[in-house]
Structure formats: structure tokens, C-alpha cells
Design a protein around this motif. Sequence first.
Motif, PDB file in Angstrom:
ATOM      1  N   ASN A 147      50.756  69.597  47.453  1.00 28.38           N
ATOM      2  CA  ASN A 147      51.225  68.290  46.986  1.00 28.38           C
ATOM      3  C   ASN A 147      51.357  67.284  48.125  1.00 28.38           C
ATOM      4  OD1 ASN A 147      51.515  69.018  44.233  1.00 28.38           O
ATOM      5  ND2 ASN A 147      53.440  70.044  44.697  1.00 28.38           N
ATOM      6  N   GLY A 148      51.070  67.716  49.348  1.00 30.35           N
ATOM      7  CA  GLY A 148      51.200  66.847  50.502  1.00 30.35           C
ATOM      8  C   GLY A 148      49.974  65.982  50.736  1.00 30.35           C
ATOM      9  N   PRO A 149      50.073  65.033  51.664  1.00 33.11           N
ATOM     10  CA  PRO A 149      48.970  64.095  51.922  1.00 33.11           C
ATOM     11  C   PRO A 149      47.730  64.755  52.501  1.00 33.11           C
ATOM     12  CG  PRO A 149      50.710  63.837  53.563  1.00 33.11           C
ATOM     13  CD  PRO A 149      51.259  64.744  52.502  1.00 33.11           C
ATOM     14  N   GLY A 150      47.896  65.866  53.221  1.00 33.59           N
ATOM     15  CA  GLY A 150      46.738  66.512  53.832  1.00 33.59           C
ATOM     16  C   GLY A 150      45.752  67.036  52.812  1.00 33.59           C
ATOM     17  N   PHE A 151      46.264  67.656  51.766  1.00 32.81           N
ATOM     18  CA  PHE A 151      45.390  68.199  50.724  1.00 32.81           C
ATOM     19  C   PHE A 151      44.685  67.066  49.981  1.00 32.81           C
ATOM     20  CE2 PHE A 151      44.495  70.314  46.605  1.00 32.81           C
ATOM     21  CZ  PHE A 151      43.856  71.453  47.072  1.00 32.81           C
ATOM     22  N   ALA A 152      45.427  66.010  49.651  1.00 31.41           N
ATOM     23  CA  ALA A 152      44.834  64.871  48.941  1.00 31.41           C
ATOM     24  C   ALA A 152      43.743  64.210  49.781  1.00 31.41           C
ATOM     25  CB  ALA A 152      45.925  63.860  48.581  1.00 31.41           C
ATOM     26  N   ALA A 153      43.978  64.068  51.076  1.00 33.91           N
ATOM     27  CA  ALA A 153      42.974  63.453  51.947  1.00 33.91           C
ATOM     28  C   ALA A 153      41.726  64.311  52.028  1.00 33.91           C
ATOM     29  CB  ALA A 153      43.567  63.231  53.334  1.00 33.91           C
ATOM     30  N   ALA A 154      41.921  65.635  52.049  1.00 37.45           N
ATOM     31  CA  ALA A 154      40.768  66.539  52.097  1.00 37.45           C
ATOM     32  C   ALA A 154      39.918  66.397  50.843  1.00 37.45           C
ATOM     33  CB  ALA A 154      41.250  67.978  52.260  1.00 37.45           C
ATOM     34  N   LEU A 155      40.572  66.301  49.681  1.00 39.84           N
ATOM     35  CA  LEU A 155      39.820  66.115  48.432  1.00 39.84           C
ATOM     36  C   LEU A 155      39.099  64.770  48.437  1.00 39.84           C
ATOM     37  CD1 LEU A 155      42.216  67.502  45.677  1.00 39.84           C
ATOM     38  CD2 LEU A 155      40.520  68.695  47.068  1.00 39.84           C
ATOM     39  N   GLY A 156      39.704  63.772  49.081  1.00 40.78           N
ATOM     40  CA  GLY A 156      39.069  62.460  49.170  1.00 40.78           C
ATOM     41  C   GLY A 156      37.783  62.478  49.964  1.00 40.78           C
ATOM     42  N   ALA A 157      37.586  63.503  50.780  1.00 39.95           N
ATOM     43  CA  ALA A 157      36.323  63.676  51.500  1.00 39.95           C
ATOM     44  C   ALA A 157      35.390  64.630  50.778  1.00 39.95           C
ATOM     45  CB  ALA A 157      36.604  64.196  52.912  1.00 39.95           C
ATOM     46  N   LEU A 158      35.959  65.642  50.129  1.00 43.48           N
ATOM     47  CA  LEU A 158      35.144  66.665  49.473  1.00 43.48           C
ATOM     48  C   LEU A 158      34.359  66.106  48.286  1.00 43.48           C
ATOM     49  CD1 LEU A 158      34.467  69.720  49.365  1.00 43.48           C
ATOM     50  CD2 LEU A 158      36.476  70.006  47.900  1.00 43.48           C
ATOM     51  N   TYR A 159      35.018  65.319  47.451  1.00 38.04           N
ATOM     52  CA  TYR A 159      34.350  64.835  46.239  1.00 38.04           C
ATOM     53  C   TYR A 159      33.177  63.890  46.515  1.00 38.04           C
ATOM     54  CZ  TYR A 159      37.287  67.044  42.726  1.00 38.04           C
ATOM     55  OH  TYR A 159      37.903  67.965  41.906  1.00 38.04           O
ATOM     56  N   PRO A 160      33.280  62.942  47.455  1.00 39.29           N
ATOM     57  CA  PRO A 160      32.113  62.099  47.728  1.00 39.29           C
ATOM     58  C   PRO A 160      30.895  62.887  48.173  1.00 39.29           C
ATOM     59  CG  PRO A 160      34.077  61.102  48.653  1.00 39.29           C
ATOM     60  CD  PRO A 160      34.469  62.475  48.207  1.00 39.29           C
ATOM     61  N   VAL A 161      31.107  63.949  48.946  1.00 38.87           N
ATOM     62  CA  VAL A 161      29.973  64.774  49.376  1.00 38.87           C
ATOM     63  C   VAL A 161      29.384  65.503  48.174  1.00 38.87           C
ATOM     64  CG1 VAL A 161      29.234  66.673  50.861  1.00 38.87           C
ATOM     65  CG2 VAL A 161      30.903  65.007  51.701  1.00 38.87           C
ATOM     66  N   ALA A 162      30.245  66.018  47.292  1.00 43.42           N
ATOM     67  CA  ALA A 162      29.766  66.734  46.104  1.00 43.42           C
ATOM     68  C   ALA A 162      28.948  65.817  45.201  1.00 43.42           C
ATOM     69  CB  ALA A 162      30.937  67.333  45.337  1.00 43.42           C
ATOM     70  N   TYR A 163      29.464  64.621  44.952  1.00 44.92           N
ATOM     71  CA  TYR A 163      28.731  63.711  44.063  1.00 44.92           C
ATOM     72  C   TYR A 163      27.485  63.163  44.748  1.00 44.92           C
ATOM     73  CZ  TYR A 163      31.996  63.825  40.213  1.00 44.92           C
ATOM     74  OH  TYR A 163      32.738  64.241  39.128  1.00 44.92           O
ATOM     75  N   GLY A 164      27.536  62.998  46.069  1.00 42.47           N
ATOM     76  CA  GLY A 164      26.324  62.601  46.780  1.00 42.47           C
ATOM     77  C   GLY A 164      25.237  63.643  46.641  1.00 42.47           C
ATOM     78  N   LEU A 165      25.628  64.924  46.741  1.00 41.91           N
ATOM     79  CA  LEU A 165      24.666  66.010  46.572  1.00 41.91           C
ATOM     80  C   LEU A 165      24.129  66.040  45.146  1.00 41.91           C
ATOM     81  CD1 LEU A 165      23.316  68.546  47.777  1.00 41.91           C
ATOM     82  CD2 LEU A 165      25.325  69.843  47.023  1.00 41.91           C
ATOM     83  N   LYS A 166      25.010  65.854  44.189  1.00 37.63           N
ATOM     84  CA  LYS A 166      24.592  65.867  42.776  1.00 37.63           C
ATOM     85  C   LYS A 166      23.523  64.800  42.520  1.00 37.63           C
ATOM     86  CE  LYS A 166      26.341  64.358  38.269  1.00 37.63           C
ATOM     87  NZ  LYS A 166      25.601  65.314  37.425  1.00 37.63           N
ATOM     88  N   PHE A 167      23.777  63.581  42.967  1.00 40.24           N
ATOM     89  CA  PHE A 167      22.833  62.500  42.688  1.00 40.24           C
ATOM     90  C   PHE A 167      21.545  62.652  43.486  1.00 40.24           C
ATOM     91  CE2 PHE A 167      26.879  60.253  41.475  1.00 40.24           C
ATOM     92  CZ  PHE A 167      26.604  60.265  40.120  1.00 40.24           C
ATOM     93  N   ALA A 168      21.624  63.226  44.682  1.00 39.54           N
ATOM     94  CA  ALA A 168      20.418  63.442  45.472  1.00 39.54           C
ATOM     95  C   ALA A 168      19.507  64.471  44.818  1.00 39.54           C
ATOM     96  CB  ALA A 168      20.796  63.893  46.885  1.00 39.54           C
ATOM     97  N   ARG A 169      20.112  65.445  44.129  1.00 42.86           N
ATOM     98  CA  ARG A 169      19.333  66.507  43.491  1.00 42.86           C
ATOM     99  C   ARG A 169      18.922  66.166  42.056  1.00 42.86           C
ATOM    100  NH1 ARG A 169      19.745  72.002  45.156  1.00 42.86           N
ATOM    101  NH2 ARG A 169      19.702  72.546  42.941  1.00 42.86           N
TER     102      ARG A 169
END
Length: 209
Positions: free
Chosen positions: A41-63
Amino acid sequence: MTKLDFRKADKALYTPPSDQWQRVDVPAMVYLSITGQGDPNGPGFAAALGALYPVAYGLKFARKPDGDFTVSPLAALWWADDPAAFAAGERAAWRWRAMLRVPGDVDDAAVENIRKAVLAKQTGKTGGADPALIAAVTLTRLTEGDCLQRLHLGPFADEAPVLADLHDKVMPRLGLTFAGPHHEIYLSDPRRTAPEKLRTILRQPVKPA
């Protein structure tokens, strides 16, 4: 072209019972992942997800032209120097690896290209993900094999007694011990779901004691 949906392709792994632990054999899977430590529930986990999802969706659209896929439910591995920290709810001691499953043919070069594209897209803009965290998103190949899993209904805080039962009763009764970190798969979005309606798969890799 058919879109790959992991929840449909591996239905048995995403539909465990909520009233008992189910034993399953989990095959090798590939994830985008990022690691950290502390309260989810802390800021570190939220910030990590804020980086993880853009990479995932970037990969999705590239493929998409050659092999589109549905972005999977968020998953996370959790561990601590003392596994009792989970049953005791000592969240500051928790270590985690947040993960989003991707097709098995994704390689490190593809992820590196997507990371560069995401960073280039947000250059000069405000409110983007931390570049250091985007750079920390990596590809993880995970083979969990023999596992016990069940569906947890309700708040995350209520998982502790369920896990204590697994660790102290179920696994000893079956002659099993830990074979990897505790794994959770979040079928509900906690930002949009009431705590009592959250649906979370709890999974524990095991081996003979």
C-alpha cells in the motif's frame, strides 16, 4: 487473428476454489517484472506499477499486427527472510516482484526496445513514470511446478490466517515445504472494487519436506 487471453488459455490456473487448497502443476511462464520491498500500500509499489504497465501496453501494441494478447491480471511474488512475516502481517519486511504475464516468445531484446520507446514517448512531458523504474522492468522466466492454490475472497489484510493455515496445517499434513516465493494474482482492481469483494488467487510452490 485471435488475441491470446491467458485466463482463457490456462483456465484451470485462474479458477481455483475458494473453500479449499487445490494442487496444480504450473508450467513455465514469462513475465514483465519489477522488484522492490515494503508495504504494497506504500508509494514504492504504486510507483513500480506506474512503470510496469506502460512497458506491458507498449509491448502489446508493438505485437498487435502479428500476435496480440490481453494484458494479464497483475501478479506478485512475495517473500521475506522469515516466511512468518506474511502470516504476522509484518509488511515492512516483505519483498516483492510485481509481474504481468506476456507471451512465451517475448525476448529481452523486445523488452529493451519497448523500454526505449516508452522513455522516448514521455521525454519532455510531466507526470510520466520514473525513468529509473522503467529501466528496472525486466523479463522473468518462472517455472513454479507443483503448487497449492486457492481463491481468497475479501480484503488483503484477511489473508494472514488463510496463509497461516496453509503453512502450519495443510503443508505439514501433505508432507510439503516451500519451493519458492508466495505468489498472488489479483483478479480484481482494488481501486474500483470494495475490499469485501476483492478476488485474489493465493499460490504457493511446494516440494516434499
